[in-house]
Scaffold this active site. Structure first.
Site, PDB file in Angstrom:
ATOM      1  N   ASP A  65       0.765  -1.404  -0.100  1.00 31.51           N
ATOM      2  CA  ASP A  65      -0.055  -0.189   0.098  1.00 31.51           C
ATOM      3  C   ASP A  65       0.929   1.321   0.118  1.00 31.51           C
ATOM      4  O   ASP A  65       0.403   2.255  -0.486  1.00 31.51           O
ATOM      5  CB  ASP A  65      -0.981   0.120   1.218  1.00 31.51           C
ATOM      6  CG  ASP A  65      -0.116  -0.076   2.369  1.00 31.51           C
ATOM      7  OD1 ASP A  65       1.123  -0.052   2.582  1.00 31.51           O
ATOM      8  OD2 ASP A  65      -0.962   0.017   3.612  1.00 31.51           O
ATOM      9  N   HIS A  66       2.000   1.277   0.475  1.00 27.87           N
ATOM     10  CA  HIS A  66       2.878   2.559   0.828  1.00 27.87           C
ATOM     11  C   HIS A  66       3.618   2.998  -0.766  1.00 27.87           C
ATOM     12  O   HIS A  66       4.088   4.197  -0.508  1.00 27.87           O
ATOM     13  CB  HIS A  66       3.786   2.447   1.723  1.00 27.87           C
ATOM     14  CG  HIS A  66       3.319   2.509   3.109  1.00 27.87           C
ATOM     15  ND1 HIS A  66       2.187   1.953   3.510  1.00 27.87           N
ATOM     16  CD2 HIS A  66       3.619   3.452   4.091  1.00 27.87           C
ATOM     17  CE1 HIS A  66       2.003   2.316   4.829  1.00 27.87           C
ATOM     18  NE2 HIS A  66       2.645   3.173   5.147  1.00 27.87           N
TER      19      HIS A  66
ATOM     20  N   ASP B 106       3.637  -0.686  11.034  1.00 27.04           N
ATOM     21  CA  ASP B 106       3.118   0.689  10.580  1.00 27.04           C
ATOM     22  C   ASP B 106       2.538   1.495  11.969  1.00 27.04           C
ATOM     23  O   ASP B 106       1.845   0.683  12.766  1.00 27.04           O
ATOM     24  CB  ASP B 106       2.005   0.526   9.563  1.00 27.04           C
ATOM     25  CG  ASP B 106       1.837   1.967   9.038  1.00 27.04           C
ATOM     26  OD1 ASP B 106       2.168   2.254   8.259  1.00 27.04           O
ATOM     27  OD2 ASP B 106       0.903   2.485   9.505  1.00 27.04           O
TER      28      ASP B 106
ATOM     29  N   ARG C  32      -2.498  12.292   9.939  1.00 31.43           N
ATOM     30  CA  ARG C  32      -1.167  13.275  10.316  1.00 31.43           C
ATOM     31  C   ARG C  32      -1.019  14.506   9.391  1.00 31.43           C
ATOM     32  O   ARG C  32      -1.497  14.342   8.479  1.00 31.43           O
ATOM     33  CB  ARG C  32       0.027  12.337   9.920  1.00 31.43           C
ATOM     34  CG  ARG C  32       0.590  11.433  10.929  1.00 31.43           C
ATOM     35  CD  ARG C  32       1.883  10.784  11.042  1.00 31.43           C
ATOM     36  NE  ARG C  32       1.717  10.189  12.455  1.00 31.43           N
ATOM     37  CZ  ARG C  32       2.574   9.272  12.586  1.00 31.43           C
ATOM     38  NH1 ARG C  32       3.317   8.594  12.012  1.00 31.43           N
ATOM     39  NH2 ARG C  32       2.195   8.460  13.718  1.00 31.43           N
TER      40      ARG C  32
ATOM     41  N   SER D 147      11.749   8.775  14.792  1.00 30.61           N
ATOM     42  CA  SER D 147      10.964   7.848  14.317  1.00 30.61           C
ATOM     43  C   SER D 147      11.820   6.207  14.124  1.00 30.61           C
ATOM     44  O   SER D 147      13.013   6.442  13.735  1.00 30.61           O
ATOM     45  CB  SER D 147      10.426   8.169  12.953  1.00 30.61           C
ATOM     46  OG  SER D 147      11.310   8.139  11.943  1.00 30.61           O
TER      47      SER D 147
ATOM     48  N   ARG E 250      13.430   3.171  12.912  1.00 30.47           N
ATOM     49  CA  ARG E 250      13.997   2.951  11.689  1.00 30.47           C
ATOM     50  C   ARG E 250      15.152   1.921  11.917  1.00 30.47           C
ATOM     51  O   ARG E 250      16.073   2.147  12.137  1.00 30.47           O
ATOM     52  CB  ARG E 250      14.507   4.188  10.887  1.00 30.47           C
ATOM     53  CG  ARG E 250      14.719   3.943   9.427  1.00 30.47           C
ATOM     54  CD  ARG E 250      14.959   5.577   8.911  1.00 30.47           C
ATOM     55  NE  ARG E 250      13.888   6.216   8.812  1.00 30.47           N
ATOM     56  CZ  ARG E 250      13.993   7.562   8.558  1.00 30.47           C
ATOM     57  NH1 ARG E 250      15.072   8.161   8.634  1.00 30.47           N
ATOM     58  NH2 ARG E 250      12.832   8.379   8.686  1.00 30.47           N
TER      59      ARG E 250
END
Ligand code: F3S
Length: 674
Positions: A100-101, A165, A425, A584, A586
């Site tokens: 989806d990304h 996610d 967001r 974030s 990673r």
């Protein structure tokens, strides 16, 4: 006897294990002797060791056994590469991968999808074959957004799921504790290693009254975000209770849980009355919030932060007072947050009302269906036609503009403008990479004011014969590369290690592994490692990506210098400040230094002299490496003098085994071989 309930209609052979939850809870209740919140029941019901586990909210680290794992396509690439190196033939728990990304919104669903399939072909081929090989469910590009598909097919009350996610908590709308994690956590669980979670605090949001009128479930979370702010949920599960819950739909509750990620919550959760899954009478919460749904106004949050909540009655004044661009350029509805049949139907009813008066939308207007199931249903039932009648554009069933995958043409970069979305967001540049875009978040209803269900062909179940499946990775690929296992510790005391870089100031995961154009190398550790620490400032010269090679004396880039050391058999360390690695999640920020031959990241060595670029270090005590016992750092200055510092670490017994084996996956691989 108990009846067996399949975890999903798509996985007829995996069963929900409610018995384990019951058994675990019996043990935990006997130990804690107090009423439990619903969050605690579900979380403690999944403990690896209910007898021995320390349980203290906000303090202890729980070892948990999740029921499922879900990965989106961007994070799945490296997670699956890592899983493959564990040498197992099937994931330890049911796992799905969702494409989806990687789909960019440009002109509309059909063309955008076709373009994405050609651009990302090797990634999709890899994911399709690797999932087939290792027994994972694969959702093809076009199938929809991960969280919507989970809600439609896999979420169940009382379950525990992790997903790679941040909006995984969406499944809380169906009473599941669902947490967003990094790829490394997903790999652990797929490999049968328990998942570690700091025992969450629990914030109780008590809902009274009844939702109605223009107010939607989205407004509940917009209000909660305003109260708790973007940090207020950190380390906590937000648990909704009270009679107001009865007036919310399942997808509406999912919207609320989804956007709970914006307040930093571990996850959000609704009770499931049909399954008697609710908090015990008298359960204690770390914080309580009361909301009367009957009095709740629609809200618009933003710009630039999701916790700036303005009730609609005050919005006009706020626009004037703050000088926000008053003209609305684009309205975007849908996404994983708000694309249910209910959302689409409400928005479509406004579109029809407008059309019946001969109106078209003044601003541009896009619709992102959450899944092929939603898209096909709203096509069948006429909502899509209603949107198109007023000028709406239907985008692909994918993240698209929500994650910046939006090739926006109507304004120039830097031009101040306002958009309103039903997403979650709205940080600067999130949707269109334009820092001057003021993005407001609202319900799809407010954002607009402003065939048969052939979904099965977008899902690929694992085939019966998995042995003959070849995982598709072209050795010449720039985007994908199979991993070679990391070497185990050689048992020697590391001495005379050069300092690759002593970092000055902030060093977030973005400084360690930059995003942007580098993201296309997420499945190729060697290529993405070319960004290792290139954003970090060298304390020696105040420059980024310029460090001295202690062997040749020449200055060069950080990754190149690290690779030089590695290729000459020299391990190295990084000296960082206290905030090294914040930001974030990673996992590449952890993998890259390792890949380039780094041995340790040492942070905050108080009192270390200011002239260390040429210093060498020893790390003493590894032969008796034990939990809670400091190691020792010896810094050897060029003038021959030495200094010693204690090195604290947080390794537990199990993690020390991983260190010795080279990685947790090496240990699993050794076990898999027997
Ligand atoms: Fe995708 Fe946006 Fe949701 S990026 S998963 S639609 S938050």
């Amino acid at each position: 006897g108990a009846t067996k309930v399949p975890m999903s209609l798509l996985e007829p052979n995996a069963y929900i294990n409610y018995q384990r939850i019951e058994d675990n809870l019996a043990v935990v209740r006997d130990r804690l002797k107090r009423p439990l919140t619903l969050s605690e029941k579900i979380v403690y019901g999944h403990l690896d060791d209910p007898h021995g586990q320390d349980i203290e909210r906000g303090t202890s680290y729980l070892k948990l056994r999740p029921d499922r794992v879900a990965c989106q396509d961007a994070t799945a690439q490296m997670a699956i590469m890592q899983f493959m190196s564990a040498g197992m033939d099937t994931a330890a728990v049911p796992t799905t991968v969702h494409c989806d990304h990687l789909i960019e919104a440009q002109v509309g669903g059909v063309k955008d999808l076709a373009r994405a399939i050609s651009i990302n072909k090797e990634v999709y081929d890899f994911l399709a074959t690797a999932t087939a090989k290792y027994g994972l469910g694969f959702w093809k590009p076009g199938s929809g957004i991960i969280h919507q598909i989970i809600l439609e097919n896999y979420a169940f009350p009382g379950g525990l799921m992790i997903g790679t996610d941040s909006h995984t908590p969406n499944a809380g709308g169906l009473g599941m504790v669902a947490c967003g994690v990094g790829g490394a956590d997903a790999v652990d669980v797929m490999a049968g290693i328990p998942w570690e979670l700091k025992c969450p605090k629990v914030i109780g949001v008590n809902l009274t009254g009844k939702i109605g009128g223009w107010t939607t479930p989205k407004d509940v979370i917009l209000k909660v975000a305003g109260i708790l702010t973007v940090k207020g949920g950190t380390g906590a599960i937000v648990e909704y209770t009270g009679p107001g819950v009865e007036s919310l739909s399942c997808t509406g509750m999912a919207t609320i849980c989804n956007m709970g990620a914006e307040i930093g919550a571990t996850t959000s959760l609704f009770p499931s009355t049909t399954h008697n899954l609710k908090a015990d009478e008298g359960a204690e919460y770390d914080q309580r919030i009361e909301i009367n749904l009957s009095e709740l106004e629609p809200h618009i949050n933003g710009p630039f932060t999701p916790d700036l909540a303005t009730p609609i009655s005050k919005f006009k004044d706020a626009v004037v007072k703050n000088g926000w661009p008053a003209e609305l350029k684009v309205g975007l509805i849908g996404s994983c947050t708000n694309s249910s049949y209910e959302d689409m139907s409400r928005a479509a009813s406004i579109a029809r009302e407008g059309a019946s008066h001969g109106l078209q939308t003044k601003a541009k207007f896009t619709v992102t269906p959450g899944s092929e199931q939603v898209r096909a249903t709203i096509e069948r039932d006429g909502q899509i036609a209603a949107f198109e009648d007023v000028g709406g554009v239907i985008l692909a069933n994918a993240c698209g503009p929500c994650i910046g995958q939006w090739d926006r043409k109507d304004v120039k970069k830097g031009e101040p403008n306002s958009i309103v979305t039903s997403y979650n967001r709205n940080f600067t540049g999130r949707n269109d990479a334009n820092p001057a875009t003021h993005a407001f978040v609202a319900s799809p209803t407010l954002s607009l004011l402003s065939r048969s269900l052939a979904t099965s062909d977008t899902f690929q179940p694992p085939p019966a014969d998995r042995v003959s499946v070849q995982v598709a990775v072209d050795p010449k690929s720039e985007r994908l590369q199979l991993l070679t296992p990391f070497k185990p510790w050689d048992g020697k005391t590391p001495t005379d290690l050069p300092i690759l870089i002593k970092v000055k100031g902030k060093c977030t995961t973005d400084h360690i592994s930059a995003g942007g154009p580098w993201l296309k190398y997420r499945g190729h550790l060697e290529n993405i490692s070319q960004n290792c620490l290139i954003g970090a400032i060298n304390a020696e010269n105040d420059e980024a990506n310029k460090v001295k090679n202690q062997v040749t004396g020449e200055y060069g880039g950080v990754p190149q210098t690290a690779a030089y050391y590695r290729d000459h058999g020299i391990k190295w360390v990084v000296i960082g400040d206290s905030n090294y690695g914040e930001g974030s999640s990673r996992e590449h920020a952890a993998l890259e230094p390792r890949f380039l031959g780094g041995l340790a990241i040492i942070t905050r060595p108080r009192g270390l002299r200011q002239d260390p670029p040429s210093d060498k270090v020893d790390i003493l005590g590894l032969e008796s490496f034990a939990p809670g016992k400091n190691l020792t750092l010896v810094v050897k200055h060029q003038d021959g003098s030495k200094e010693e510092f204690p090195l604290a670490h947080s390794f537990n017994e199990g993690q020390i085994e991983w260190f010795k084996a080279g990685s947790a996956l090496n240990l699993m691989a050794a076990k898999a071989k027997g």
